[in-house]
Scaffold this motif. Structure first.
Motif, short mmCIF file in Angstrom:
data_model
loop_
_atom_site.label_atom_id
_atom_site.label_comp_id
_atom_site.label_asym_id
_atom_site.label_seq_id
_atom_site.Cartn_x
_atom_site.Cartn_y
_atom_site.Cartn_z
N LEU A 143 0.85 -1.19 0.00
CA LEU A 143 0.00 0.00 0.00
C LEU A 143 0.89 1.24 0.00
CD1 LEU A 143 -2.75 1.49 0.30
CD2 LEU A 143 -2.48 1.26 2.78
N ILE A 144 0.64 2.13 -0.94
CA ILE A 144 1.38 3.38 -1.05
C ILE A 144 0.44 4.54 -0.74
CG2 ILE A 144 2.66 4.91 -2.60
CD1 ILE A 144 3.49 2.38 -4.16
N LEU A 145 0.83 5.37 0.22
CA LEU A 145 0.08 6.58 0.56
C LEU A 145 0.83 7.74 -0.06
CD1 LEU A 145 -0.66 5.89 4.35
CD2 LEU A 145 -1.98 5.16 2.34
N CYS A 146 0.36 8.20 -1.19
CA CYS A 146 1.12 9.18 -1.99
C CYS A 146 0.51 10.58 -1.90
CB CYS A 146 1.17 8.72 -3.44
SG CYS A 146 2.23 9.73 -4.51
N ASP A 147 1.35 11.55 -1.66
CA ASP A 147 0.96 12.95 -1.69
C ASP A 147 0.62 13.33 -3.13
OD1 ASP A 147 0.61 15.59 -0.66
OD2 ASP A 147 2.62 16.10 -1.38
N LEU A 148 -0.13 14.41 -3.29
CA LEU A 148 -0.50 14.86 -4.64
C LEU A 148 0.30 16.07 -5.09
CD1 LEU A 148 -4.41 14.42 -4.75
CD2 LEU A 148 -2.72 13.40 -6.28
N TRP A 149 0.06 17.20 -4.41
CA TRP A 149 0.66 18.46 -4.85
C TRP A 149 2.17 18.41 -4.60
CZ3 TRP A 149 -3.29 22.69 -5.14
CH2 TRP A 149 -2.84 23.77 -5.91
N GLY A 150 2.95 18.58 -5.67
CA GLY A 150 4.41 18.53 -5.55
C GLY A 150 4.99 17.17 -5.87
N CYS A 151 4.11 16.17 -5.93
CA CYS A 151 4.54 14.81 -6.29
C CYS A 151 3.90 14.35 -7.59
CB CYS A 151 4.20 13.82 -5.17
SG CYS A 151 5.13 14.06 -3.65
N VAL A 152 2.59 14.58 -7.70
CA VAL A 152 1.85 14.15 -8.90
C VAL A 152 1.52 15.33 -9.81
CG1 VAL A 152 -0.28 13.03 -9.70
CG2 VAL A 152 0.93 12.14 -7.69
N HIS A 153 1.21 16.48 -9.23
CA HIS A 153 0.89 17.66 -10.04
C HIS A 153 1.33 18.94 -9.34
CE1 HIS A 153 -2.44 19.18 -7.57
NE2 HIS A 153 -2.86 17.92 -7.43
N ASP A 154 1.27 20.06 -10.07
CA ASP A 154 1.66 21.35 -9.50
C ASP A 154 0.49 22.33 -9.46
OD1 ASP A 154 1.28 22.11 -12.13
OD2 ASP A 154 3.29 22.97 -12.40
N GLY A 155 -0.73 21.80 -9.59
CA GLY A 155 -1.91 22.65 -9.60
C GLY A 155 -2.39 22.96 -10.99
#
Length: 258
Positions: free
Chosen positions: A14-26
């Protein structure tokens, strides 16, 4: 251990992944992010996005749709907004944030009022505002002993290449004048409790957190007893890892991006 996500041990299911700054920049998906998520899916790992966004999970999902992220690449979303909404439902509360935040919180079931409130839902500031712009309002809330619920513990975020002040910075300023504050989101344990509950409460040794925020993603994982991958090219790009942040504990690997 190699600082290469291709070498992430198979025990992390199980991976608990952040979004902003990791997957997108807004504004757009970050380079390589969707490919990494697809790789994890091919490895049959489960993925929950755990974000300090003050929005509901439904709104966050629609934002990801707008950025072109395939819903098949993740299993669910846990947001600070969701945690705060659950804590504030059932009574009228004040509001601080953007017009979009107000619409979202109202749609999620919060009763927002502009007068006579003992608690306030703080989702953030307008994009162009600074903490200094709120000095008078903070003083008014403090004089009325208003309890501020911070629905986004992030202090700043990179929004399309620009640093933008978040609700966490406003909550810091309120605490500095002895204002009462409740924090929702990372690094607080209720967020991780909720995430693991959604995933069926797997053993912690099978879970890894991924994020770029030192005092949110990294510190939250350390305090909760989870391993962590630190994404160094996010909000703290160019800064060394602070030795006093997590004494005796370090991320299992540091990567520039997904």
């Amino acid at each position: 251990m190699s600082d290469n996500l291709d070498a992430l041990p198979a025990r992390y299911r199980l991976i608990l992944c952040d979004l902003w700054g990791c997957v997108h920049d807004g504004f757009r998906l970050l380079p390589g992010a969707d490919q990494r998520l697809r790789r994890w899916r091919e490895e049959e790992r489960r993925l929950l996005f755990v974000t300090n966004a003050p929005r509901s999970a439904a709104t966050t999902r629609r934002q990801l749709d707008g950025l072109g992220l395939d819903r098949e690449l993740y299993d669910g979303i846990v947001s600070a907004g969701e945690v705060g909404i659950a804590a504030l439902k059932g009574r009228p509360v004040g509001f601080c944030g953007t017009a979009e935040d107000r619409v979202d919180l109202t749609a999620a079931g919060l009763e927002l009022t502009d007068a006579g409130y003992a608690e306030i839902a703080c989702a953030g500031l307008e994009w162009h505002e600074t903490v200094a712009d709120y000095a008078e309002r903070l003083a008014e809330w403090r004089s009325s002993d208003v309890l501020l619920h911070c629905l986004n513990p992030d202090r700043v975020v990179i929004h399309g290449g620009r640093r933008v002040v978040c609700a966490g910075a406003l909550a810091d300023a309120y605490e500095a004048i002895s204002g009462r504050t409740v924090w929702h989101g990372k690094p607080y344990p209720s967020t991780y409790d909720h995430a693991l509950s959604l995933a069926g409460n797997p053993p912690k040794e099978t879970v890894v957190a991924v994020g770029d925020g030192l005092k949110t993603d990294v510190l939250g994982a350390a305090r909760y007893g989870l391993d962590c991958v630190y994404v160094s090219d996010g909000i703290h790009a160019g800064e060394p890892y602070p030795d006093d942040l997590t004494p005796g504990w370090r991320p299992i690997m540091t990567v520039e991006g997904l």
